[in-house]
Design a protein around this motif. Sequence first.
Motif, PDB file in Angstrom:
ATOM      1  N   ARG A   9       0.861  -1.185   0.000  1.00 36.17           N
ATOM      2  CA  ARG A   9       0.000   0.000   0.000  1.00 36.17           C
ATOM      3  C   ARG A   9       0.895   1.233   0.000  1.00 36.17           C
ATOM      4  O   ARG A   9       1.908   1.279   0.683  1.00 36.17           O
ATOM      5  CB  ARG A   9      -0.882  -0.001   1.226  1.00 36.17           C
ATOM      6  N   ASP A  40       0.722   5.809  -0.908  1.00 39.60           N
ATOM      7  CA  ASP A  40       0.093   7.015  -1.425  1.00 39.60           C
ATOM      8  C   ASP A  40       1.049   7.566  -2.482  1.00 39.60           C
ATOM      9  O   ASP A  40       2.069   8.180  -2.159  1.00 39.60           O
ATOM     10  CB  ASP A  40      -0.139   8.027  -0.302  1.00 39.60           C
ATOM     11  N   GLU A  82      -3.922   6.887  -3.645  1.00 35.96           N
ATOM     12  CA  GLU A  82      -3.633   5.648  -2.924  1.00 35.96           C
ATOM     13  C   GLU A  82      -3.690   4.457  -3.874  1.00 35.96           C
ATOM     14  O   GLU A  82      -4.635   4.303  -4.650  1.00 35.96           O
ATOM     15  CB  GLU A  82      -4.625   5.438  -1.782  1.00 35.96           C
ATOM     16  N   ARG A  87      -6.108  -1.978  -6.228  1.00 34.82           N
ATOM     17  CA  ARG A  87      -7.193  -1.037  -5.900  1.00 34.82           C
ATOM     18  C   ARG A  87      -6.594   0.347  -6.097  1.00 34.82           C
ATOM     19  O   ARG A  87      -5.616   0.717  -5.450  1.00 34.82           O
ATOM     20  CB  ARG A  87      -7.649  -1.228  -4.460  1.00 34.82           C
ATOM     21  N   TRP A  88      -7.185   1.095  -7.036  1.00 37.95           N
ATOM     22  CA  TRP A  88      -6.662   2.408  -7.391  1.00 37.95           C
ATOM     23  C   TRP A  88      -7.815   3.300  -7.828  1.00 37.95           C
ATOM     24  O   TRP A  88      -8.672   2.861  -8.607  1.00 37.95           O
ATOM     25  CB  TRP A  88      -5.628   2.262  -8.514  1.00 37.95           C
ATOM     26  N   HIS A  89      -7.852   4.505  -7.326  1.00 40.11           N
ATOM     27  CA  HIS A  89      -8.926   5.467  -7.616  1.00 40.11           C
ATOM     28  C   HIS A  89     -10.302   4.878  -7.311  1.00 40.11           C
ATOM     29  O   HIS A  89     -11.243   5.016  -8.098  1.00 40.11           O
ATOM     30  CB  HIS A  89      -8.863   5.941  -9.059  1.00 40.11           C
ATOM     31  N   LYS A  90     -10.394   4.163  -6.196  1.00 43.38           N
ATOM     32  CA  LYS A  90     -11.643   3.562  -5.703  1.00 43.38           C
ATOM     33  C   LYS A  90     -12.237   2.544  -6.674  1.00 43.38           C
ATOM     34  O   LYS A  90     -13.441   2.323  -6.705  1.00 43.38           O
ATOM     35  CB  LYS A  90     -12.670   4.644  -5.380  1.00 43.38           C
ATOM     36  N   ARG A  91     -11.380   1.940  -7.481  1.00 40.18           N
ATOM     37  CA  ARG A  91     -11.815   0.894  -8.409  1.00 40.18           C
ATOM     38  C   ARG A  91     -10.870  -0.304  -8.282  1.00 40.18           C
ATOM     39  O   ARG A  91      -9.704  -0.155  -7.963  1.00 40.18           O
ATOM     40  CB  ARG A  91     -11.789   1.394  -9.852  1.00 40.18           C
ATOM     41  N   ASP A  92     -11.397  -1.480  -8.590  1.00 40.80           N
ATOM     42  CA  ASP A  92     -10.587  -2.691  -8.595  1.00 40.80           C
ATOM     43  C   ASP A  92     -10.094  -2.948 -10.006  1.00 40.80           C
ATOM     44  O   ASP A  92     -10.866  -2.870 -10.975  1.00 40.80           O
ATOM     45  CB  ASP A  92     -11.398  -3.887  -8.095  1.00 40.80           C
ATOM     46  N   GLN A 127     -10.089  -3.101 -15.760  1.00 46.98           N
ATOM     47  CA  GLN A 127     -11.012  -2.925 -14.651  1.00 46.98           C
ATOM     48  C   GLN A 127     -11.783  -4.217 -14.410  1.00 46.98           C
ATOM     49  O   GLN A 127     -12.277  -4.850 -15.345  1.00 46.98           O
ATOM     50  CB  GLN A 127     -11.978  -1.778 -14.926  1.00 46.98           C
TER      51      GLN A 127
END
Length: 141
Positions: free
Chosen positions: A5, A7, A66, A76-81, A101
């Motif tokens: 993980r 940022d 993140e 997991r990037w930009h609130k998408r898997d 995606q």
Amino acid sequence: MALWRCDVRVSWRTQIFSLVIHGILTLLILLSPWPENYGLVWVTLITLVVFECIRSQRNIMACRGELVLQSGLHLRWHKRDWLIRGTPWMLKSGILISLRQVGGRRTRRLWLAADSMDQREWRSLRQALLHAASAQQRHDR
């Protein structure tokens, strides 16, 4: 559970590299001898280079945020898997990852520069991706 993980910050080296390349192209267009009746071509080329430079800078800025490497080849990037497609292309200065995606058709290439994170995070990401890629190759056999 997350394997890694971070940022991710904006990569200053990538921004400078992009600006230098676009600046050189602009100078070549400006300093090249153009016949008088090629003014429209000249203006069009300058406009294209300027807009491409702006687009490039926006893409570089969009790579921050993140980033979580989950089990296997899932991100997991930009609130998408996202699912990592193929083997990531690794250099000393960065990693190019092809993503698809999860549950959709959208694809994206993500450039993660070494200067966009701490050295410890950079080494950990490289190790996790190498381990995941080798596990995937063993599974494919």
